[in-house]
Design a protein around this motif. Structure first.
Motif, PDB file in Angstrom:
ATOM      1  N   GLN A 112      -0.239  90.227   8.267  1.00 44.99           N
ATOM      2  CA  GLN A 112       1.090  89.729   7.943  1.00 44.99           C
ATOM      3  C   GLN A 112       1.250  89.637   6.429  1.00 44.99           C
ATOM      4  N   ARG A 113       0.261  89.057   5.762  1.00 39.19           N
ATOM      5  CA  ARG A 113       0.353  88.912   4.305  1.00 39.19           C
ATOM      6  C   ARG A 113       0.352  90.290   3.628  1.00 39.19           C
ATOM      7  N   LEU A 114      -0.476  91.199   4.145  1.00 39.68           N
ATOM      8  CA  LEU A 114      -0.496  92.547   3.563  1.00 39.68           C
ATOM      9  C   LEU A 114       0.878  93.186   3.658  1.00 39.68           C
ATOM     10  N   ARG A 115       1.494  93.027   4.811  1.00 42.65           N
ATOM     11  CA  ARG A 115       2.829  93.623   4.984  1.00 42.65           C
ATOM     12  C   ARG A 115       3.819  92.980   4.013  1.00 42.65           C
ATOM     13  N   GLU A 116       3.720  91.663   3.894  1.00 43.71           N
ATOM     14  CA  GLU A 116       4.661  90.972   2.998  1.00 43.71           C
ATOM     15  C   GLU A 116       4.467  91.398   1.550  1.00 43.71           C
ATOM     16  N   MET A 117       3.241  91.788   1.209  1.00 43.71           N
ATOM     17  CA  MET A 117       2.979  92.219  -0.166  1.00 43.71           C
ATOM     18  C   MET A 117       3.315  93.705  -0.343  1.00 43.71           C
ATOM     19  N   GLY A 118       3.808  94.323   0.706  1.00 42.39           N
ATOM     20  CA  GLY A 118       4.257  95.706   0.587  1.00 42.39           C
ATOM     21  C   GLY A 118       3.403  96.718   1.327  1.00 42.39           C
TER      22      GLY A 118
END
Lengths: 698, 88
Positions: B37-43
């Motif tokens: 989730q965090r990876l996706r949020e960071m792009g």
């Protein structure tokens, strides 16, 4: 009509919040708007405290603005981001929901920043966008049509360069507007999810009597089943509905989290395609060239170690000049007071209690300023994140990641900002381990003790300064090594969890603002001076009193001290500390410094000055060297000096840190554990050093 | 959802194996859900284009205009498709 749409009136002060990704220039914009002095850093999550400022609208009305911690998303991963989410949703204690939001975005990185913007707009609170760092974007060949972006998002957009205060007036103008539109959600989920969220927000609206469109954001959070402060307050029908809908979506093979992020990014991408023009990319980004060297496996380490050595070298050599001035100044002041006042208790209180106590601590201000200058410079240039990146390799060996390095480095100055900086660490166990070991990094309060003991250990004139700096460095290394050992031990035992993965944004390098660094130095050293002026002043007076009373008629200074309150306390703990080679006078110092380490120096000054019979007080070092056991052997042998240094490297002696750890961990368990393990280790290590040294005939 | 049009043209590798300086497309994230989730949020969303900048013990990638450092252990869980070869 809800309160959000209330036009600014005389009665109500509007509350704004500043929200944005880390490193988007939020804190700089906050300073530009409020003029309030505040730390501006560069590594992720530098803004950890609630920062509130006041400013005036263009119509002269006062407005309140809160600078929220940087966040990538409203699904928090760290305590820092949780604060941002909770403030925005009005879930933080007694804080009401903000009236208006200023969303700050980095123009050179619009697509990623728009992800958070879509989440903010879902909240339905009047919002405006500050398109910051347009100069940086332009230098990268990116131009953004602010008017078109405003149209796309349906909110006011103001282009600005916060660090040059360009566009700040225009932003204030936008913020002062009487009426601002409620944003309307323009991104769309996949049809199945859209339907599910709408169903849930309709049910919520029914329960609360609010408009469903305003409850979309909350419905989305409930649907994905995220833990949040209000979960227990959800009514059973809402919870059941959410569970049912979630199950249905899962059965259709939809991953809610992935689908939501993808839909938001798709919208952000579409908006960017319409408003961003990318020109020919000019020459290579200077950050690329710098990173090629500064994060290089060999050069990166060489430069990193060089910078750290330079920092410690400056602290231990450059600082000696101003330190001599401060020392001389206080000495002259004490002599002047002695000449001007008649002999008596009041004169002794002022010279031996107040001036000796406070002066003995303030003399270390130059070293502390230099340390803060370097840390400020590293943060402001963007190097700090690279240092964390470089240190990741070592930190991962003990089960922590590179981000833990930043709090630990700050702890060299003071454990308190260090412990507060752990709020950017996502995993609670890793955060706790970092908090537990942070006070083992030698803080500035230990410097006075180290300097005094090194001076006592080595004669001033004959030993080169480099050797003294070497011992000092060794003390820092021992503290750091023990901190890493305990981090490893805790991660293997009580805090067992996998080595965390590092995901950290590296901000672009920038020219440091000396003003910002200077402001930060002043802000941080103020705390130290304030402590010298309050806690240490108070303790110095108290210690002087305890060492001078009760008065024994006809007793000489030495037996007077021995029978004073302080002397009795020192005698009481002497059996416990004698195996470490410490006598009851050192015992007084140890008791005094349980409140704050640097008090040891002022205590020793008070203890030995009380004893001085003539008016010309000898330097503390000389007085200590002349100190004898009853059998005539010297107290401060080299072995005792080393043992005392080991004690101060390891023992937990700082009331302020205990209070901060209590606050940050929300329990007394961890600060008490910290005192027990650190002071216990200190005692055992000292026992080992002293008894071992004696056996070797030292 | 992942249609045939998005079938990889090049063999998939993990981010650690990809060459420094190459342009890559994220195809799959194999970490814990919260980290993904965090990876996706960071792009680092599926199908996003990223650029591998450095590989020195940890990795540095350029994503959405920002530079992000990642542990190698995480790099192994990010599956990518090379889009263009490394610049000479």
């Amino acid at each position: 009509m809800s309160t959000w749409a209330t036009a600014p009136t005389q009665e109500k002060t509007l509350t704004f919040v500043l929200v944005g990704n880390p490193n988007c220039g939020k804190s700089t914009l906050f300073n530009a708007l409020t003029g309030m002095r505040q730390k501006v850093g560069n590594y992720p999550g530098v803004t950890v405290e609630k920062k509130v400022g006041e400013f005036f609208s263009l119509h002269g009305q006062p407005m309140q603005i809160i600078d929220l911690p940087g966040a990538y998303s409203l699904s928090p991963r760290s305590p820092d981001e949780a604060i941002t989410r909770d403030v925005l949703l009005g879930r933080l204690g007694d804080m009401t929901r903000p009236d208006r939001i200023v969303c700050v975005v980095d123009a050179s990185n619009l697509e990623r920043n728009l992800f958070l913007v879509t989440q903010i707009l879902d909240l339905g609170v009047p919002t405006m966008l500050a398109l910051n760092m347009i100069d940086l974007a332009q230098s990268k060949g990116i131009s953004i049509d602010a008017a078109a972006l405003s149209q796309e998002l349906g909110i006011p957009v103001v282009a600005c360069q916060a660090h040059k205060k360009i566009g700040v007036t225009e932003l204030r103008q936008a913020m002062s507007k009487e009426r601002l539109p409620h944003p309307v959600r323009r991104w769309r989920l996949q049809p199945e999810m859209e339907k599910a969220v709408n169903e849930l927000s309709a049910r919520l609206a029914e329960e609360r009597g609010e408009e469903p469109s305003r409850l979309f954001a909350e419905a989305l959070i409930i649907l994905v089943g995220e833990k949040s402060g209000n979960d227990s307050e959800l009514s059973p029908p809402v919870r059941q509905l959410a569970q049912g809908l979630r199950r249905e979506l899962e059965e259709q093979g939809l991953d809610c989290h992935e689908a939501i992020v993808a839909s938001r990014y798709q919208y952000a991408q579409e908006v960017c395609e319409r408003v961003v023009r990318t020109g020919p990319v000019g020459e290579e980004d200077p950050s690329d060239k710098l990173d090629a060297v500064l994060t290089h496996p060999i050069w990166g380490w060489t430069i990193f170690l060089g910078l750290m050595s330079l920092m410690f070298f400056a602290i231990f050599t450059l600082a000696t000049y101003p330190m001599d001035w401060v020392d001389g100044g206080f000495g002259a002041l004490a002599n002047a007071v002695k000449k001007a006042m008649p002999a008596g208790d009041l004169r002794d209180l002022i010279t031996d209690g107040v001036i000796a106590g406070v002066g003995g601590v303030l003399v270390f201000l130059p070293q502390i300023l230099i340390l803060f200058f370097f840390i400020g410079l590293l943060e402001d240039t963007g190097y700090m994140a690279r240092a964390a990146f470089i240190m990741d390799r070592i930190m991962s060996r003990v089960g922590l990641h590179g981000k833990s390095f930043i709090p630990l480095l700050s702890s060299y100055a003071c454990a308190i900002p260090g412990i507060m900086a752990t709020r950017t660490i996502e995993n609670p166990k890793d955060r706790l381990v970092t908090i537990l070991v942070a006070p083992l990094m030698s803080c500035s309060a230990r410097l006075p003790v180290y300097t005094l003991m090194i001076a006592t250990l080595l004669p001033a004139k004959t030993v080169p300064a480099l050797q003294k700096a070497g011992i000092m460095m060794a003390l820092y290394v021992v503290g750091t090594a023990i901190a890493f050992f305990f981090a490893w031990l805790f991660k293997k035992t009580i805090m067992h969890s996998e080595t965390p993965v590092l995901i950290m944004e590296l901000p672009p390098y920038r020219r440091p603002s000396l003003r910002a660094v200077a402001m930060q130095m002043i802000h941080r050293s103020k705390l130290f001076v304030k402590r010298a002026g309050t806690v240490i002043l108070g303790l110095s007076i108290l210690l002087w009193f305890l060492a001078a009373y009760p008065k024994i008629d006809g007793a000489d200074a030495s037996s007077q001290l021995a029978q004073s309150f302080a002397g009795k306390a020192g005698h009481a703990i002497e059996p416990l500390i004698k195996p470490l080679g410490f006598d009851w006078k050192i015992g007084i110092g140890l008791i005094g410094s349980f409140a704050a380490r640097e008090v040891f120096v002022s205590t020793m000054s008070v203890v030995y000055n009380v004893e001085a019979t003539d008016d010309t007080s000898v330097p503390l070092r000389e007085a200590m060297l002349q100190e004898k056991w009853p059998d005539g052997s010297p107290v401060f042998t080299p072995l005792v000096c080393v043992t005392l240094m080991v004690f101060y490297v390891l023992a937990m002696q700082c009331i302020s840190t205990v209070v901060v750890v209590r606050r940050e961990t929300n329990s007394w368990r961890w600060p008490l554990f910290q005192i027990a393990y650190m002071t216990g280790t200190a005692y055992l290590a000292c026992l080992l050093v002293y008894q071992g040294g004696k056996m070797l005939g030292l | 959802m992942k249609s045939n049009a998005l079938k990889p043209k090049h063999p998939l590798v993990d981010l650690c194996e990809a060459r420094v300086g190459s342009k890559l497309r994220v195809r799959d994230l194999k970490s814990h859900p919260a980290v993904c989730q965090r990876l996706r949020e960071m792009g680092f969303c599926e199908f996003a284009e990223i650029h591998k900048v450095a590989d020195n013990g940890a990795l540095i990638c350029q994503v959405c205009g920002a530079r992000v450092a990642l542990s190698r252990s995480l790099g192994k869980q990010i599956i990518v498709e090379p889009v263009s070869a490394a610049k000479a």
